[in-house]
Design a protein around this motif. Structure first.
Motif, short mmCIF file in Angstrom:
data_model
loop_
_atom_site.label_atom_id
_atom_site.label_comp_id
_atom_site.label_asym_id
_atom_site.label_seq_id
_atom_site.Cartn_x
_atom_site.Cartn_y
_atom_site.Cartn_z
N LYS A 11 0.85 -1.18 0.00
CA LYS A 11 0.00 0.00 0.00
C LYS A 11 0.89 1.24 0.00
CE LYS A 11 -4.08 -2.00 0.45
NZ LYS A 11 -5.17 -1.82 -0.53
N ILE A 12 0.49 2.27 -0.74
CA ILE A 12 1.25 3.52 -0.83
C ILE A 12 0.27 4.67 -0.70
CG2 ILE A 12 2.74 4.93 -2.31
CD1 ILE A 12 3.45 2.12 -3.67
N SER A 13 0.55 5.62 0.18
CA SER A 13 -0.42 6.67 0.51
C SER A 13 -0.78 7.54 -0.69
CB SER A 13 0.12 7.56 1.64
OG SER A 13 1.28 8.26 1.23
N TRP A 14 0.15 7.74 -1.60
CA TRP A 14 -0.06 8.64 -2.74
C TRP A 14 -0.22 7.88 -4.05
CZ3 TRP A 14 4.32 7.81 -5.72
CH2 TRP A 14 5.47 7.37 -5.03
N GLN A 38 -3.19 22.69 -6.29
CA GLN A 38 -3.28 22.35 -7.71
C GLN A 38 -3.34 20.85 -7.97
OE1 GLN A 38 -0.33 24.94 -10.11
NE2 GLN A 38 0.64 24.74 -8.10
N PHE A 39 -2.91 20.03 -7.00
CA PHE A 39 -2.58 18.65 -7.32
C PHE A 39 -3.46 17.59 -6.64
CE2 PHE A 39 1.44 21.18 -7.08
CZ PHE A 39 1.54 21.42 -8.45
N LYS A 40 -4.17 17.95 -5.57
CA LYS A 40 -5.04 16.99 -4.87
C LYS A 40 -4.26 15.75 -4.40
CE LYS A 40 -8.40 19.76 -5.94
NZ LYS A 40 -8.87 20.76 -4.94
N ALA A 74 -2.69 5.51 3.76
CA ALA A 74 -2.43 4.42 2.82
C ALA A 74 -3.41 3.26 3.00
CB ALA A 74 -1.00 3.93 2.96
N LEU A 75 -3.85 3.06 4.24
CA LEU A 75 -4.77 1.98 4.56
C LEU A 75 -6.24 2.39 4.44
CD1 LEU A 75 -2.90 0.52 7.66
CD2 LEU A 75 -2.96 -0.43 5.34
N GLU A 110 -2.67 7.00 -5.96
CA GLU A 110 -3.55 7.51 -7.01
C GLU A 110 -3.00 8.77 -7.67
OE1 GLU A 110 -7.52 7.95 -5.61
OE2 GLU A 110 -7.72 5.83 -5.03
N GLN A 111 -2.02 9.41 -7.06
CA GLN A 111 -1.45 10.65 -7.62
C GLN A 111 0.00 10.44 -8.07
OE1 GLN A 111 -2.41 10.77 -4.16
NE2 GLN A 111 -4.55 11.27 -4.53
#
Length: 377
Positions: A103-106, A256-258, A307-308, A108-109
């Motif tokens: 799992k990685i917190s970011w 700008q980046f969400k 991340a979870l 989706e970005q």
């Protein structure tokens, strides 16, 4: 959390040690990967198991990480933590392979994170947010420097566009010095060249945020007291600061980046009181994260929860000052002598390695310092 979730931290450098200790203090079982068993951080009692790798190359990690995950199969979910920009870039580049295991917190970005760690994009992003950014140019080839810097005001800061090159920043006070730097560091091209914003260490501020899909979870502002090299290098002493302007500018930049997870923005206050963007950090906590943790801002644990898919917890912040006793081992004692007090900046101190209840890394760092001093003599 039982036997369900754990964390895996890439690197047990002094920064990685701060991340590990923060997670452990919040009840997370932590595993770590390291290529060297000689560094002080591996002595910590806050790692459940240390996995050694030959190096941190993409080739090595792509083999080792799946094997490590398989050996930890009793854990339902493991959050992967990067501790430098090369790790962040690795995760961006090989996300499809890694997402099967971690799992990685970011996550989706990740495409935007990849753009933000490339310094060539920072001028555009800063101006899009309505923020000041020093006059800049990209030097892709050594032969370009004469053309792209023809109308620049000296001194000029030179820094690599790619993460973790062989140098952080260099300053050139003339065209001839630019020539020497581009020849010396030709292997690190391309460079970002910027007009230098006047001001010493204490004109440098940073704001750390934890975000969840662009929404603010928590923030904290810090101010550099000293760095090496002065005014353009790695932080060696920093303190918490009440500076709402820096917070507002940082929120404006990242709106700008969400993004999700930990981010930060370093800014410099010019002699005319204007603020200028220096650079952001994304995909990981910053090198001075121990300052945040001492102040009660547990970014690593918040990153773990995000991340979870869990709600990130916060607590009230207190003042703190952090001493990097790795790059400047005696800076605390020098400050105490100069100020004639053991609390030289009026705030509770935090240190790179020293932590009650986990002293082995501190003693190991002291031994390494003693060896260096003996060899130097």
């Amino acid at each position: 959390m039982g036997e369900k979730q754990a964390a895996l931290v890439i690197g047990v450098c002094s920064h990685g040690l701060s991340v590990i200790r923060s997670l452990h203090a919040n009840g997370v079982t932590v595993f770590a990967i390291e290529k060297s068993t000689d560094i002080p951080g591996v002595k910590t009692n806050t790692i459940s198991q240390l996995f050694q790798v030959k190096d941190f190359s993409a080739e090595e990690l792509l083999i080792s990480l799946p094997q490590i995950r398989k050996s930890l199969s009793q854990w339902n979910e493991i959050v992967l933590f990067a501790t430098n920009d090369n790790h962040v870039k690795f995760i961006c580049d090989f996300f499809p392979q890694l997402t099967t295991y971690f799992k990685i917190s970011w996550a989706e970005q990740r495409e935007m994170v990849g753009q933000l760690i490339d310094k060539r994009n920072l001028e555009h992003f800063s101006k899009a947010a309505g923020l000041n950014y020093p006059k800049s140019a990209i030097i892709n080839q050594s032969s370009q420097k004469d053309t792209v810097l023809s109308d620049f005001r000296y001194p000029v800061i030179i820094k690599p566009a790619k993460p973790l090159s062989s140098f952080k920043t260099q300053i050139a006070r003339s065209h001839e010095e630019v020539n020497k730097l581009t020849e010396k560091f030709a292997a690190d091209l391309p460079f970002v060249a910027q007009e230098y914003i006047e001001g010493g260490d204490q004109t440098l501020y940073f704001c750390a945020l934890t975000l969840e899909a662009g929404a603010l979870v928590q923030s904290m502002v810090g101010q550099k007291i000293s760095s090496f090299p002065p005014a353009r290098g790695q932080t060696t002493i920093a303190q918490t600061s009440e500076n709402h302007e820096v917070t507002d500018f940082t929120l404006r930049f990242f709106a700008q980046f969400k993004l999700s997870g930990p981010v930060s923005l370093e800014m410099k206050k010019a002699p005319d009181n204007t603020y200028w963007v220096i650079e952001p950090t994304v995909g990981r906590t910053d090198f001075w994260s121990e300052l945040c943790i001492k102040a009660g801002f547990h970014q690593p644990y918040q990153e773990f929860l995000i991340a979870l898919g869990q709600k990130a917890s916060t607590q009230s912040l207190t003042g703190a000052v952090w001493f990097d006793c790795e790059r400047a081992p005696l800076n605390y004692f020098k400050a105490c002598r100069a100020k004639k007090t053991f609390k030289p900046f009026g705030k509770p101190p935090a240190f790179t390695y020293f932590r009650l209840g986990d002293l082995k890394p501190f003693f190991a760092a002291c031994l390494l310092l003693l060896k260096r001093l003996i060899l130097k003599r």
